[in-house]
Scaffold this active site. Structure first.
Site, mmCIF file in Angstrom:
data_model
loop_
_atom_site.group_PDB
_atom_site.id
_atom_site.type_symbol
_atom_site.label_atom_id
_atom_site.label_comp_id
_atom_site.label_asym_id
_atom_site.label_seq_id
_atom_site.Cartn_x
_atom_site.Cartn_y
_atom_site.Cartn_z
ATOM 1 N N GLU A 37 -40.300 97.203 -109.035
ATOM 2 C CA GLU A 37 -40.798 98.506 -108.591
ATOM 3 C C GLU A 37 -41.558 98.403 -107.272
ATOM 4 O O GLU A 37 -41.557 99.340 -106.476
ATOM 5 C CB GLU A 37 -41.685 99.139 -109.658
ATOM 6 N N PHE A 84 -47.128 102.715 -126.706
ATOM 7 C CA PHE A 84 -46.335 101.698 -126.030
ATOM 8 C C PHE A 84 -46.067 102.131 -124.579
ATOM 9 O O PHE A 84 -45.603 103.228 -124.325
ATOM 10 C CB PHE A 84 -45.001 101.489 -126.767
ATOM 11 N N GLN A 85 -46.392 101.260 -123.670
ATOM 12 C CA GLN A 85 -46.219 101.485 -122.236
ATOM 13 C C GLN A 85 -46.947 102.728 -121.722
ATOM 14 O O GLN A 85 -46.519 103.362 -120.766
ATOM 15 C CB GLN A 85 -44.735 101.522 -121.850
ATOM 16 N N MET A 140 -50.806 81.922 -91.346
ATOM 17 C CA MET A 140 -51.969 82.634 -90.834
ATOM 18 C C MET A 140 -53.247 82.125 -91.495
ATOM 19 O O MET A 140 -54.285 81.966 -90.848
ATOM 20 C CB MET A 140 -51.802 84.136 -91.058
ATOM 21 N N LYS A 144 -42.618 112.374 -121.094
ATOM 22 C CA LYS A 144 -41.223 112.350 -121.524
ATOM 23 C C LYS A 144 -40.808 113.683 -122.155
ATOM 24 O O LYS A 144 -39.688 114.157 -121.941
ATOM 25 C CB LYS A 144 -41.015 111.205 -122.519
HETATM 26 C C1 LIG Z 1 -50.053 90.081 -100.995
HETATM 27 C C2 LIG Z 1 -50.885 89.263 -100.071
HETATM 28 N N1 LIG Z 1 -51.507 88.156 -100.522
HETATM 29 C C3 LIG Z 1 -52.233 87.395 -99.670
HETATM 30 C C4 LIG Z 1 -52.367 87.744 -98.354
HETATM 31 C C5 LIG Z 1 -53.205 86.889 -97.404
HETATM 32 N N2 LIG Z 1 -52.367 86.332 -96.334
HETATM 33 C C6 LIG Z 1 -52.276 86.889 -95.105
HETATM 34 S S1 LIG Z 1 -51.211 86.102 -94.104
HETATM 35 C C7 LIG Z 1 -50.872 84.939 -95.278
HETATM 36 C C8 LIG Z 1 -49.909 83.836 -95.011
HETATM 37 C C9 LIG Z 1 -48.530 84.298 -94.821
HETATM 38 O O1 LIG Z 1 -47.691 83.181 -94.839
HETATM 39 P P1 LIG Z 1 -46.189 83.333 -94.415
HETATM 40 O O2 LIG Z 1 -45.562 84.444 -95.123
HETATM 41 O O3 LIG Z 1 -45.516 82.010 -94.564
HETATM 42 O O4 LIG Z 1 -46.281 83.739 -92.899
HETATM 43 P P2 LIG Z 1 -46.824 82.872 -91.661
HETATM 44 O O5 LIG Z 1 -48.248 83.242 -91.454
HETATM 45 O O6 LIG Z 1 -46.661 81.438 -91.996
HETATM 46 O O7 LIG Z 1 -45.966 83.311 -90.533
HETATM 47 C C10 LIG Z 1 -51.596 85.199 -96.441
HETATM 48 C C11 LIG Z 1 -51.557 84.363 -97.647
HETATM 49 C C12 LIG Z 1 -51.715 88.935 -97.943
HETATM 50 N N3 LIG Z 1 -51.806 89.386 -96.700
HETATM 51 N N4 LIG Z 1 -50.962 89.646 -98.805
#
Ligand SMILES: Cc1ncc(C[n+]2csc(CCOP(=O)(O)OP(=O)(O)O)c2C)c(N)n1
Ligand SMILES: [Mg+2]
Lengths: 577, 176
Positions: free
Chosen positions: A67, A129-130, A492, A179
């Site tokens: 979803e 349920f749900q 990042m 529903k």
């Molecule tokens: C759902 C979610 N969880 C955690 C984060 C924190 N976060 C921001 S950038 C990042 C790393 C992303 O890694 P990747 O997809 O490999 O991209 P890269 O930075 O290596 O290009 C994380 C964990 C986020 N933005 N979104």
């Protein structure tokens, strides 16, 4: 299970017809011009799926693999088309799986209508349920939401939902339908919503504020425009271009504002914010008038507010009165719709060119080029950089592609280096920064704009958050181009660990699967590039491919994105290394 | 002034809607602002509800909150006022042992002087009602507490403004 047959007894009057709540839902969607919706079935929404089956020649339901994927697809659809994205899910876990996408749409002002099934009204509050209180759960992340327990409420509530989602500052709405209301028969009649008594989508524009804005702009020596998505949402691209061209004002964008005018436009001075361009960030603290248009001074844009544009008079154009003075105190606020406001501003402006001021941007660009851009685009070191991949995509799509990026280093690089000719071409999760956004959003974007090239750019981390949507791509034959910039890191976060946590790489290194094999498992053509010399041909093969295509590029493992405004620092303290 | 905490009474005119209370209280909650009191009731306009909320925040915060409240689809208008701009009342009930009413002379005097009203008396207890400003109720509480209070409860503030609200005109304007 109760099966309803309602072909007989069509007690029709001239304007109403007797149908079930679930059929009414479909008819409402059709009346709102919905041709595609994204979703996932389950017990509490089955009557609606039964109608979707009957109406499948009129409305296309896309079965996503989760979803969350449905919400991001609906967002991608909305962002590229300007229309309302629609998704649908069952109660309980189906509904809660929507929450991330709804929150994303809320913070990025994306028009979206989510329909959720709910347990029968006699079971509400009984921990059935749900059963989950999705109206309660979604309240803080929706523009509006409601629960329907009677079929007769469906037309009015859905009409209202669409109206609210797309009017004013757009946003997500959620309509939860029990529903029994889906089964119940009633006399259906649909009237589009023309207004809600308590809701004024577009505030009146005070002519004096426009005059005051024009006067400040006309007297400015060093004006700077920062524009955001408000220009795109207001369909004000032309008016915006006319304003900046007449007044000769250097203009910078937030990541959601990107592509409103072409990248190559001479007045386009690049991106502001944490990983934005050097010149517009530094010069934010030198301009004498800062003109914000359809943007909200997000902290990723402003850095430390205590030292943000303190020397400047600030003009803020926005449709949302609550944004005025929220983060940055304005001298002149122009409320209203961006298209109308900019159109009315134009005749009040004096032609100007601000030559010397422009030169400052050029000078600072040169510094950024030498320190950052040159090494990103034309590296002399061994590893492939992310920017090189973008450069190659720019060349081969001639800047006509819509770029759908995920969240992380690759996103910042994509926003910095992608070249755009057309508006609505930069689709990314800005305010929420939702990893996993890109793949499903690219599906929605491609389905909404089948004639456009849609290139998704994700990192190895975020890609795996919604990788299951490859199944949707395969089943629906959506010809999106999927690029994973694999640095084997949550890059990042690793960059921050390197810069601010003494290189303690806690849980950011990724042991990744064979991405090519996974794509091929979904019967998607796929290739992996590890060396620079193969990049061009690989991108070409991807762009030339008629169907979906997966390209993994192994990029340097520990590359960093610069420039960078460290958290808490001022925009003018942006670091180049 | 803008940066000092002050007491504001917020009046919000809204459509009747079950979920709205959540939306409005979340606006305060997200920003860690304590709601001193909250009251919802019908307003002078049929079908329109009125929230009265008391908060202690800075005026700068108050303005932002007002914007966030008005942004809600079902909010017609939100106003905020300082103490001198409104007429307000709070109401409270005391449940007290009936024997005290007869044994303790003082109590009768207190009741008379405070303009409190006896709502009901039975063998076991009597119920006293008092409307007024917060300080008056606080005072009465302190005075009665000496004798023992079985139950006490105080309502949220209700307030009307000295100035006109112009909601009806606003509603008409919305509808064109
Ligand atoms: C759902 C979610 N969880 C955690 C984060 C924190 N976060 C921001 S950038 C990042 C790393 C992303 O890694 P990747 O997809 O490999 O991209 P890269 O930075 O290596 O290009 C994380 C964990 C986020 N933005 N979104
Ligand atoms: Mg990565």
């Amino acid at each position: 299970m109760e099966v309803k047959t309602e072909q007989n007894n069509p007690k029709k009057t001239s304007t109403t017809e007797r149908i079930s709540g679930s059929e009414a839902i479909i008819k409402c969607l059709l009346a709102e011009g919905v041709d595609i919706l994204y979703g996932y079935p389950g017990g509490a929404i089955m009557p609606v799926y039964d109608e979707l089956y009957k109406y499948q020649d009129k409305i296309h339901h896309v079965l996503t693999r989760h979803e969350q994927g449905a919400t991001h697809s609906a967002q991608g659809y909305a962002r590229i088309s300007g229309k309302v994205g629609v998704c649908i899910a069952t109660s309980g876990p189906g509904a809660t799986n929507l929450v991330t996408g709804i929150a994303d749409a809320q913070i990025d002002s994306t028009p979206m209508v989510c329909i959720t099934g709910q347990v029968g009204s006699h079971l509400l509050g009984s921990d059935a349920f749900q059963e989950t209180d999705i109206v309660g759960i979604s309240t803080p992340v929706t523009k509006w939401n409601c629960q329907i327990t009677k079929a007769s409420q469906i037309p009015e509530m859905l009409a209202k939902a669409f109206y609210i989602a797309k009017s004013g500052r757009p946003g997500p709405v959620l309509v939860d339908i029990t529903k029994d209301a889906q089964f119940e028969e009633f006399d259906f009649e649909y009237k589009k919503c023309k207004g809600v008594r308590s809701y004024k989508p577009v505030p009146d524009t005070d002519e004096n504020s426009l005059k005051a804005a024009a006067e400040l702009i006309n007297n400015a020596k060093q004006p700077l425009i920062v524009w955001g998505q408000g220009v795109i949402l207001g369909k004000a691209e032309e008016e915006f271009k006319a304003v900046i061209e007449k007044a000769g004002i250097p203009s910078a964008w937030t990541i959601l504002g990107a592509s409103a005018i072409p990248t190559s436009h001479p007045l386009n001075v690049g991106m502001v914010g944490m990983h934005g361009n050097y010149a517009p960030n530094v010069l934010t603290n030198q301009c004498d008038v800062l003109i914000a248009i359809g943007m909200r001074f997000d902290d990723r844009v402003t850095g430390n507010l205590a030292s943000y544009a303190k020397q400047a008079k600030v003009i803020h154009f926005d449709i949302d009165p609550a944004e005025i003075d929220k983060n940055v105190k304005t001298d002149v606020a122009v409320l209203g719709d961006s298209k109308a406001s900019l159109k009315n501003l134009l005749p009040l402006l004096n032609p100007n060119s601000h030559k010397e001021w422009h030169q400052k941007f050029k000078d600072l660009y040169k510094i950024e080029y030498e320190k950052v851009i040159k090494n990103d685009l034309h590296p002399t070191k061994e590893g492939i950089t992310m920017a090189e991949v973008l450069k190659e995509i720019n060349i081969q799509t001639k800047g006509d592609a819509a770029i759908v990026s995920d969240v992380g280093q690759h996103q910042m690089i994509a926003c910095r280096y992608a070249e755009f000719n057309k508006s609505k071409s930069n689709i990314t999760s800005g305010g929420l920064g939702t990893m996993g956004f890109a793949l499903p959003a690219a599906i929605g974007a491609k389905m909404a704009a089948p004639n456009r090239e849609v290139v998704m750019i994700a990192g190895d981390g975020g890609y795996q958050m919604t990788i299951q949507e490859l199944g949707t791509i395969f089943q629906q034959k959506v010809p999106v181009k999927i690029v994973v910039l694999n640095n084997e890191f949550l890059g990042m976060v690793r960059q921050w660990q390197q810069l601010f946590f003494d290189k303690r790489y806690a849980s950011t290194e990724m042991t990744n699967p064979d991405f090519v094999a996974i794509a091929k498992g979904y019967h998607i053509e796929a290739q992996k590039v590890t060396e620079r010399k193969d990049l061009k041909a690989a991108v070409k093969e991807m762009i030339d491919c008629e169907g979906p295509y997966f390209l993994e590029v192994r990029v340097e493992k520990e590359g960093n994105v610069f420039p960078m405004i460290p958290t808490g620092a001022s925009v003018s303290d942006i670091r180049l290394e | 002034m803008e940066n000092e905490n002050r007491q504001f009474t917020v009046s919000i005119y809204t459509e009747n809607n079950i979920g709205l209370l959540n939306r409005i209280s979340a606006i305060f909650q997200r920003r860690h602002m304590n709601i001193e009191s909250l009251n919802t009731s019908p307003s002078e306009i049929e079908g329109v509800s009125r929230f009265t909320i008391v908060v202690n925040i800075t005026e700068a915060q108050m303005k932002k909150i007002q914007g966030q409240i008005e942004k809600q689809v079902e909010v017609i208008k939100a106003y905020y006022h300082t103490e001198d701009e409104i007429i307000y009342q709070e109401s409270c009930l005391f449940k007290i042992k009936s024997e005290l009413l007869f044994d303790e002379r003082q109590i009768q005097n207190i009741i008379r002087e405070s303009n409190a009203r006896i709502v009901t008396v039975n063998k076991e207890f009597f119920v006293l009602e008092k409307s007024g400003r917060k300080e008056e109720i606080d005072l009465l509480y302190r005075e009665l507490n000496v004798f023992g209070i079985m139950q006490f409860t105080r309502s949220g503030r209700v307030a009307v403004t000295k100035d006109k609200m112009k909601i009806s005109t606003l509603l008409e304007a919305f509808q064109d």
